[in-house]
Each structure stands twice: as C-alpha cells, then as structure tokens.
Design a protein around this motif. Structure first.
Motif, PDB file in Angstrom:
ATOM      1  N   GLU A 290      -8.456   7.881  -9.448  1.00  0.00           N
ATOM      2  CA  GLU A 290      -9.503   8.731  -8.883  1.00  0.00           C
ATOM      3  C   GLU A 290     -10.897   8.227  -9.259  1.00  0.00           C
ATOM      4  OE1 GLU A 290      -8.420  12.519 -10.395  1.00  0.00           O
ATOM      5  OE2 GLU A 290      -6.843  12.859  -8.887  1.00  0.00           O
ATOM      6  N   SER A 291     -11.026   7.602 -10.435  1.00  0.00           N
ATOM      7  CA  SER A 291     -12.330   7.052 -10.824  1.00  0.00           C
ATOM      8  C   SER A 291     -12.724   5.904  -9.897  1.00  0.00           C
ATOM      9  CB  SER A 291     -12.295   6.577 -12.281  1.00  0.00           C
ATOM     10  OG  SER A 291     -11.518   5.400 -12.441  1.00  0.00           O
ATOM     11  N   ILE A 292     -11.748   5.140  -9.440  1.00  0.00           N
ATOM     12  CA  ILE A 292     -12.012   4.070  -8.477  1.00  0.00           C
ATOM     13  C   ILE A 292     -12.311   4.661  -7.108  1.00  0.00           C
ATOM     14  CG2 ILE A 292     -11.011   2.053  -7.322  1.00  0.00           C
ATOM     15  CD1 ILE A 292      -9.263   1.682  -9.844  1.00  0.00           C
ATOM     16  N   ALA A 293     -11.597   5.742  -6.785  1.00  0.00           N
ATOM     17  CA  ALA A 293     -11.748   6.372  -5.476  1.00  0.00           C
ATOM     18  C   ALA A 293     -13.121   7.006  -5.287  1.00  0.00           C
ATOM     19  CB  ALA A 293     -10.659   7.425  -5.273  1.00  0.00           C
ATOM     20  N   ARG A 294     -13.915   7.081  -6.341  1.00  0.00           N
ATOM     21  CA  ARG A 294     -15.300   7.526  -6.173  1.00  0.00           C
ATOM     22  C   ARG A 294     -16.076   6.553  -5.285  1.00  0.00           C
ATOM     23  NH1 ARG A 294     -17.179   9.073 -12.328  1.00  0.00           N
ATOM     24  NH2 ARG A 294     -16.658  11.304 -12.268  1.00  0.00           N
ATOM     25  N   PHE A 295     -15.661   5.296  -5.319  1.00  0.00           N
ATOM     26  CA  PHE A 295     -16.394   4.259  -4.605  1.00  0.00           C
ATOM     27  C   PHE A 295     -15.745   3.886  -3.276  1.00  0.00           C
ATOM     28  CE2 PHE A 295     -17.444   3.898  -9.069  1.00  0.00           C
ATOM     29  CZ  PHE A 295     -18.822   3.823  -9.031  1.00  0.00           C
ATOM     30  N   TYR A 296     -14.424   3.940  -3.218  1.00  0.00           N
ATOM     31  CA  TYR A 296     -13.734   3.695  -1.951  1.00  0.00           C
ATOM     32  C   TYR A 296     -12.357   4.339  -2.030  1.00  0.00           C
ATOM     33  CZ  TYR A 296     -11.496  -0.134  -4.540  1.00  0.00           C
ATOM     34  OH  TYR A 296     -10.816  -0.876  -5.458  1.00  0.00           O
ATOM     35  N   ASP A 297     -11.764   4.576  -0.874  1.00  0.00           N
ATOM     36  CA  ASP A 297     -10.460   5.228  -0.817  1.00  0.00           C
ATOM     37  C   ASP A 297      -9.407   4.284  -1.385  1.00  0.00           C
ATOM     38  OD1 ASP A 297     -11.795   7.288   0.410  1.00  0.00           O
ATOM     39  OD2 ASP A 297     -11.292   6.615   2.438  1.00  0.00           O
ATOM     40  N   CYS A 298      -8.973   4.575  -2.592  1.00  0.00           N
ATOM     41  CA  CYS A 298      -8.032   3.699  -3.301  1.00  0.00           C
ATOM     42  C   CYS A 298      -6.631   4.319  -3.252  1.00  0.00           C
ATOM     43  CB  CYS A 298      -8.477   3.515  -4.754  1.00  0.00           C
ATOM     44  SG  CYS A 298      -7.397   2.460  -5.736  1.00  0.00           S
ATOM     45  N   THR A 299      -5.730   3.683  -2.516  1.00  0.00           N
ATOM     46  CA  THR A 299      -4.355   4.171  -2.432  1.00  0.00           C
ATOM     47  C   THR A 299      -3.595   3.789  -3.705  1.00  0.00           C
ATOM     48  OG1 THR A 299      -3.502   2.144  -1.434  1.00  0.00           O
ATOM     49  CG2 THR A 299      -4.415   3.828   0.057  1.00  0.00           C
ATOM     50  N   HIS A 300      -2.413   4.365  -3.859  1.00  0.00           N
ATOM     51  CA  HIS A 300      -1.602   4.029  -5.035  1.00  0.00           C
ATOM     52  C   HIS A 300      -1.125   2.586  -4.961  1.00  0.00           C
ATOM     53  CE1 HIS A 300      -1.423   8.461  -5.172  1.00  0.00           C
ATOM     54  NE2 HIS A 300      -1.369   8.271  -6.479  1.00  0.00           N
ATOM     55  N   SER A 301      -0.930   2.076  -3.760  1.00  0.00           N
ATOM     56  CA  SER A 301      -0.532   0.683  -3.607  1.00  0.00           C
ATOM     57  C   SER A 301      -1.666  -0.253  -4.027  1.00  0.00           C
ATOM     58  CB  SER A 301      -0.144   0.416  -2.148  1.00  0.00           C
ATOM     59  OG  SER A 301       0.372  -0.893  -1.995  1.00  0.00           O
TER      60      SER A 301
ATOM     61  N   GLY B  42       5.833   7.404  -4.296  1.00  0.00           N
ATOM     62  CA  GLY B  42       6.560   6.733  -3.234  1.00  0.00           C
ATOM     63  C   GLY B  42       6.229   5.282  -3.003  1.00  0.00           C
ATOM     64  N   VAL B  43       5.575   4.628  -3.957  1.00  0.00           N
ATOM     65  CA  VAL B  43       5.200   3.222  -3.802  1.00  0.00           C
ATOM     66  C   VAL B  43       6.035   2.365  -4.756  1.00  0.00           C
ATOM     67  CG1 VAL B  43       3.355   1.521  -4.094  1.00  0.00           C
ATOM     68  CG2 VAL B  43       2.855   3.746  -3.086  1.00  0.00           C
ATOM     69  N   ASN B  44       6.653   1.329  -4.231  1.00  0.00           N
ATOM     70  CA  ASN B  44       7.373   0.369  -5.073  1.00  0.00           C
ATOM     71  C   ASN B  44       6.355  -0.643  -5.585  1.00  0.00           C
ATOM     72  OD1 ASN B  44       8.885  -1.654  -6.223  1.00  0.00           O
ATOM     73  ND2 ASN B  44      10.377  -1.783  -4.558  1.00  0.00           N
ATOM     74  N   PRO B  45       6.061  -0.644  -6.882  1.00  0.00           N
ATOM     75  CA  PRO B  45       5.011  -1.550  -7.398  1.00  0.00           C
ATOM     76  C   PRO B  45       5.344  -3.027  -7.195  1.00  0.00           C
ATOM     77  CG  PRO B  45       6.211  -0.501  -9.187  1.00  0.00           C
ATOM     78  CD  PRO B  45       6.626   0.200  -7.942  1.00  0.00           C
ATOM     79  N   ASP B  46       6.622  -3.348  -7.059  1.00  0.00           N
ATOM     80  CA  ASP B  46       7.011  -4.745  -6.882  1.00  0.00           C
ATOM     81  C   ASP B  46       6.664  -5.271  -5.498  1.00  0.00           C
ATOM     82  OD1 ASP B  46       8.088  -4.779  -9.448  1.00  0.00           O
ATOM     83  OD2 ASP B  46      10.038  -4.049  -8.738  1.00  0.00           O
ATOM     84  N   THR B  47       6.447  -4.371  -4.528  1.00  0.00           N
ATOM     85  CA  THR B  47       6.129  -4.790  -3.160  1.00  0.00           C
ATOM     86  C   THR B  47       4.814  -4.191  -2.692  1.00  0.00           C
ATOM     87  OG1 THR B  47       7.450  -2.942  -2.272  1.00  0.00           O
ATOM     88  CG2 THR B  47       8.556  -5.078  -2.559  1.00  0.00           C
ATOM     89  N   ALA B  48       3.936  -3.803  -3.644  1.00  0.00           N
ATOM     90  CA  ALA B  48       2.664  -3.161  -3.293  1.00  0.00           C
ATOM     91  C   ALA B  48       1.777  -4.111  -2.504  1.00  0.00           C
ATOM     92  CB  ALA B  48       1.947  -2.719  -4.570  1.00  0.00           C
ATOM     93  N   THR B  49       1.077  -3.548  -1.518  1.00  0.00           N
ATOM     94  CA  THR B  49       0.147  -4.331  -0.708  1.00  0.00           C
ATOM     95  C   THR B  49      -1.213  -3.638  -0.686  1.00  0.00           C
ATOM     96  OG1 THR B  49       0.854  -3.151   1.286  1.00  0.00           O
ATOM     97  CG2 THR B  49       1.971  -5.232   0.774  1.00  0.00           C
ATOM     98  N   TRP B  50      -2.229  -4.344  -0.187  1.00  0.00           N
ATOM     99  CA  TRP B  50      -3.586  -3.800  -0.151  1.00  0.00           C
ATOM    100  C   TRP B  50      -3.738  -2.917   1.094  1.00  0.00           C
ATOM    101  CZ3 TRP B  50      -7.043  -3.474  -3.868  1.00  0.00           C
ATOM    102  CH2 TRP B  50      -8.345  -3.093  -3.546  1.00  0.00           C
ATOM    103  N   GLU B  51      -3.176  -1.731   1.000  1.00  0.00           N
ATOM    104  CA  GLU B  51      -3.272  -0.796   2.116  1.00  0.00           C
ATOM    105  C   GLU B  51      -2.982   0.611   1.631  1.00  0.00           C
ATOM    106  OE1 GLU B  51      -0.365  -2.122   4.910  1.00  0.00           O
ATOM    107  OE2 GLU B  51       1.303  -1.264   3.801  1.00  0.00           O
TER     108      GLU B  51
END
Length: 268
Positions: A206-217, A259-268
């Motif tokens: 959430e601290s990052i999301a102050r600047f842009y919409d940061c998904t869990h991935s 619901g995010v698999n960290p091993d296959t996380a992408t920038w989205e």
C-alpha cells in the motif's frame, strides 16, 4: 517482582519486557543463544532479571540499533578487556556519529522534498551536494530508463506532482515507521505467511500504491529486486541483517493469499 539473597529487586520476564520495550519472545531467544541469560529463576523455573541483566539488555539494544549482529554484540559484550564504562563511552561515540549522519540526511531529504513541492528539478550537482556519498544521480536516470515507458511511471509522476511538502514529510515518516516494524518482525523471528507478516507485507504494498496502482503480482517482482540488486539489499541489511530476503518471502506469501503464484508473477 521478587528479590535475590542480596536484596536486589528481580524482574520477571514479563516485567522486564514491559519495562525495556522488547518482546518476551526476544528475551527468550536472547537467553537461548546465550546473549542475555537471566541471573535467577523462580522455584517453578521462570526467568528473573537483575539490574545488571537489564543493563546488559540495554547495551544489546544500543549495539543492535547501531547495526551489529547478535553474534557481534555477544563478542563485544563478553570481551574481558572491555568494562562497562568503556562500553558506554564507545556506544556514545557511535551514537553521536550516527545522529550526525542522520541529521545530515534529514536536512537533505527536507531540501529534496521542498524542491519537489516547488516542482523544481535539481541538477545532478545539486543532488550530490545535498546527499553527498549517499546520493547517486544515476539512480533517478536508471529508474526512468527502466520504467519510463510504463503506465506506472506516468501515474507516479502525476501523483508526485500534486504532493505538498507536508505530504512528503508524512510519507517519509510513514515509510520510516514501516521499515522499523519490518526490521523488528524479522528480528523477532516472525514467519512469512503468518497474519502479522501478511499485514506488514500488505502495508508495504500500500505504501507503493500511493504512487501507482501496485498489484500483488507487481509487488512480488519489486520485492525480488530487493534481493537481486545489491544496492537495495544493502539498504535493507542496514536495517536488519537478512531483511531483504525476509521481506521478499513475506511479500511472496502474502501474494499467495491474494491468488498470485509468486513463481510466475508478472508486471500486471
């Protein structure tokens, strides 16, 4: 509280924890590794801390605040050639040096925030003058080259442009407080994947999301960078040894919950 045969007041582990401001779990761990072993025990085996024990705990806390590992603190405190007074003198010198350095950094950040609030872009020479050895103008250029064509970069620039000096002060204070809580959690042995670790990881996102919409991935990829880029790793290591790795694992486990698999996380 009770007394030992010499009449000195002894504190239970709970009382010592409340008085000093460290967790009971931490005191148990320090006893287990031989860093601070209580001088006494009750008839039922509960720990009892003397005034000397409490003084040693305070010395441990100071050295930890200065960045020493538990092993290093133990070696320093148990050095037979150094007495208590010498420890206090050395700690005072180290703290004074750190206070001076932090004060310089506070002034530097204040000037940068003021420049940001006034929409003034500092030259590399001005940035170097403000931050000294802790500032490298390549960082900002590198960030723009790396993410400048992304929607997140554009979004962060728009949001930053609307922030006042007080906004930046609040963000800086919130960030410092969160980093200290992350370091304390790692120090206390909080396991990634637990509710406490997940809550801290979510606050970090959430601290990052102050600047842009940061998904869990996205958050997983950013946290991975903290362990891969030695500059990020070094920063987190100064807060707590092993913190960069701990934070990545906490972020990864929190991502799984969402619901995010960290091993296959992408920038989205």
């Amino acid at each position: 509280m009770t007394e030992n045969p010499t009449g000195d007041e002894l504190l239970t582990v709970g009382a010592a924890s409340s008085l000093i401001g460290v967790s009971v779990r931490t005191l148990h761990h320090w006893d287990h590794v031989g860093l601070v072993s209580p001088s006494g025990r009750t008839s039922t085996g509960y720990r009892l801390y003397s005034a000397d024990d409490v003084a040693r705990i305070h010395r441990v806390l100071v050295y930890r605040e200065l960045g020493f590992s538990l092993a290093e603190v133990g070696e320093i405190l148990d050095d037979p050639s150094v007495n208590g007074s010498a420890h206090l003198e050395r700690q005072r010198e180290l703290l004074a040096e750190r206070i001076d350095h932090l004060q310089q950094m506070v002034c530097a950040v204040d000037q940068m925030m003021e420049a940001q609030a006034m929409n003034k872009k500092l030259t590399p020479q001005e940035q170097s003058e403000i931050f000294g050895q802790d500032w490298n103008p390549e960082y900002q250029r590198e960030a723009e080259e790396r993410w400048g064509d992304t929607d997140q970069w554009e979004q962060s620039q728009r949001r930053a442009a609307t922030m006042s000096k007080e906004d930046w002060r609040r963000i800086k204070a919130d960030g410092d407080r969160l980093n200290q809580e992350l370091a304390q959690a790692a120090r206390d042995g909080v396991e990634p994947g637990t509710d406490q670790a997940n809550q801290l990881a979510e606050r970090h996102r959430e601290s990052i999301a102050r600047f842009y919409d940061c998904t869990h991935s996205m958050h997983v990829l950013l946290a991975g960078m903290y362990t891969q880029d030695p500059r990020f790793t070094e920063y987190y290591e100064t807060l707590e040894p092993g913190l960069a790795d701990w934070l990545y694992r906490a972020v990864a486990e929190n991502a799984r919950v969402h619901g995010v698999n960290p091993d296959t996380a992408t920038w989205e």
